[in-house]
Design an enzyme around this catalytic site. Structure first.
Site, PDB file in Angstrom:
ATOM      1  N   ARG A  28       0.844  -1.205   0.000  1.00  0.00           N
ATOM      2  CA  ARG A  28       0.000   0.000   0.000  1.00  0.00           C
ATOM      3  C   ARG A  28       0.875   1.249   0.000  1.00  0.00           C
ATOM      4  NH1 ARG A  28      -5.094  -1.567   0.136  1.00  0.00           N
ATOM      5  NH2 ARG A  28      -5.460  -3.622   1.034  1.00  0.00           N
ATOM      6  N   ASP A  29       0.490   2.214  -0.839  1.00  0.00           N
ATOM      7  CA  ASP A  29       1.213   3.482  -0.892  1.00  0.00           C
ATOM      8  C   ASP A  29       1.039   4.202   0.451  1.00  0.00           C
ATOM      9  OD1 ASP A  29       2.179   5.463  -3.503  1.00  0.00           O
ATOM     10  OD2 ASP A  29       1.801   6.394  -1.560  1.00  0.00           O
ATOM     11  N   ILE A  30       2.144   4.781   0.928  1.00  0.00           N
ATOM     12  CA  ILE A  30       2.146   5.451   2.230  1.00  0.00           C
ATOM     13  C   ILE A  30       1.341   6.763   2.194  1.00  0.00           C
ATOM     14  CG2 ILE A  30       4.221   6.905   1.988  1.00  0.00           C
ATOM     15  CD1 ILE A  30       5.168   5.670   4.687  1.00  0.00           C
ATOM     16  N   ASN A  86       4.926   6.439 -13.559  1.00  0.00           N
ATOM     17  CA  ASN A  86       5.542   7.736 -13.842  1.00  0.00           C
ATOM     18  C   ASN A  86       6.998   7.527 -14.253  1.00  0.00           C
ATOM     19  OD1 ASN A  86       3.203   9.182 -13.035  1.00  0.00           O
ATOM     20  ND2 ASN A  86       3.790   8.999 -10.889  1.00  0.00           N
ATOM     21  N   VAL A  95      10.629   7.893  -6.774  1.00  0.00           N
ATOM     22  CA  VAL A  95      11.377   6.703  -6.371  1.00  0.00           C
ATOM     23  C   VAL A  95      11.857   6.015  -7.649  1.00  0.00           C
ATOM     24  CG1 VAL A  95      11.325   4.498  -5.150  1.00  0.00           C
ATOM     25  CG2 VAL A  95       9.993   6.429  -4.271  1.00  0.00           C
ATOM     26  N   HIS A  99       7.642   1.204 -10.517  1.00  0.00           N
ATOM     27  CA  HIS A  99       6.492   0.762  -9.742  1.00  0.00           C
ATOM     28  C   HIS A  99       5.234   1.132 -10.494  1.00  0.00           C
ATOM     29  CE1 HIS A  99       8.016   4.696  -8.456  1.00  0.00           C
ATOM     30  NE2 HIS A  99       6.755   5.068  -8.322  1.00  0.00           N
ATOM     31  N   HIS A 101       1.544   2.096 -10.122  1.00  0.00           N
ATOM     32  CA  HIS A 101       0.506   2.552  -9.198  1.00  0.00           C
ATOM     33  C   HIS A 101      -0.808   1.882  -9.610  1.00  0.00           C
ATOM     34  CE1 HIS A 101       2.647   6.207  -7.547  1.00  0.00           C
ATOM     35  NE2 HIS A 101       3.311   6.092  -8.680  1.00  0.00           N
TER      36      HIS A 101
HETATM   37  P1  AMP Z   1       6.306   8.129  -7.849  1.00  0.00           P
HETATM   38  O1  AMP Z   1       6.073   9.545  -7.408  1.00  0.00           O
HETATM   39  O2  AMP Z   1       5.561   7.731  -9.089  1.00  0.00           O
HETATM   40  O3  AMP Z   1       7.793   7.809  -7.928  1.00  0.00           O
HETATM   41  O4  AMP Z   1       5.695   7.223  -6.722  1.00  0.00           O
HETATM   42  C1  AMP Z   1       6.352   6.941  -5.528  1.00  0.00           C
HETATM   43  C2  AMP Z   1       5.288   6.551  -4.544  1.00  0.00           C
HETATM   44  O5  AMP Z   1       5.907   5.895  -3.460  1.00  0.00           O
HETATM   45  C3  AMP Z   1       4.532   7.747  -3.976  1.00  0.00           C
HETATM   46  O6  AMP Z   1       3.137   7.597  -4.294  1.00  0.00           O
HETATM   47  C4  AMP Z   1       4.808   7.678  -2.480  1.00  0.00           C
HETATM   48  O7  AMP Z   1       3.698   8.035  -1.703  1.00  0.00           O
HETATM   49  C5  AMP Z   1       5.172   6.220  -2.308  1.00  0.00           C
HETATM   50  N1  AMP Z   1       6.038   5.935  -1.168  1.00  0.00           N
HETATM   51  C6  AMP Z   1       7.146   6.606  -0.775  1.00  0.00           C
HETATM   52  N2  AMP Z   1       7.691   6.017   0.296  1.00  0.00           N
HETATM   53  C7  AMP Z   1       6.924   4.953   0.594  1.00  0.00           C
HETATM   54  C8  AMP Z   1       6.958   3.945   1.610  1.00  0.00           C
HETATM   55  N3  AMP Z   1       7.922   3.920   2.551  1.00  0.00           N
HETATM   56  N4  AMP Z   1       5.981   3.008   1.617  1.00  0.00           N
HETATM   57  C9  AMP Z   1       5.005   3.028   0.701  1.00  0.00           C
HETATM   58  N5  AMP Z   1       4.912   3.936  -0.297  1.00  0.00           N
HETATM   59  C10 AMP Z   1       5.856   4.893  -0.341  1.00  0.00           C
END
Ligand code: AMP
Ligand code: ZN
Length: 121
Positions: A28-30, A86, A95, A99, A101
């Site tokens: 799950r996204d944080i 993205n 990140v 990944h 979404h």
């Molecule tokens: P992006 O902006 O497409 O690179 O997506 C990165 C996603 O990772 C964002 O939606 C963040 O909310 C999510 N994220 C960052 N750190 C964590 C974490 N520790 N656990 C879960 N999701 C995270």
């Protein structure tokens, strides 16, 4: 390598993991942007969509298959959901481990974004 998602894969950083197999995991996204916001990631570190190789095609296909299975599990496979990857800063990638979404649980607008101020890029 200092990669947040590799650390989640190695269980160095906790995450709410909802799916795992030998090739991908999902958690799950944080900072959820929908009632259900999951991230499907490969165990293999691939920095961006630009770095996906021919040999990774099956892996990336699996990410989509898992996304659809999770959408079914979350209860919105039939009503609808969105998968997004993205790529690079201008698209909002923060990140650098690919990944997918998976967003669902509410009607989603389209287009999904507004232009960011140029200073943010
Ligand atoms: P992006 O902006 O497409 O690179 O997506 C990165 C996603 O990772 C964002 O939606 C963040 O909310 C999510 N994220 C960052 N750190 C964590 C974490 N520790 N656990 C879960 N999701 C995270
Ligand atoms: Zn990584």
């Amino acid at each position: 390598m200092d990669c947040l998602f590799c650390k989640i894969l190695d269980k160095e950083i906790p995450a709410d993991i909802v799916y795992e197999d030998d090739q991908v995991i999902a958690f799950r996204d944080i900072n959820p942007q929908a009632p259900s916001h999951l991230l499907v990631i490969p165990r293999q570190h691939i920095a961006t969509s630009n770095d996906i190789q021919d040999a990774d095609c099956e892996l990336v296909g699996r990410m989509h298959l898992v996304a659809a299975k999770l959408a079914r599990q979350e209860g919105f496979a039939d009503s609808g959901y969105r998968t997004v990857m993205n790529c690079q800063e201008a698209a909002g990638q923060t990140v650098f481990h690919i990944h997918l979404h998976v967003l669902g649980g509410k009607p989603l607008g389209w287009p999904p974004y507004t232009e960011r101020p140029k200073t943010a890029i």
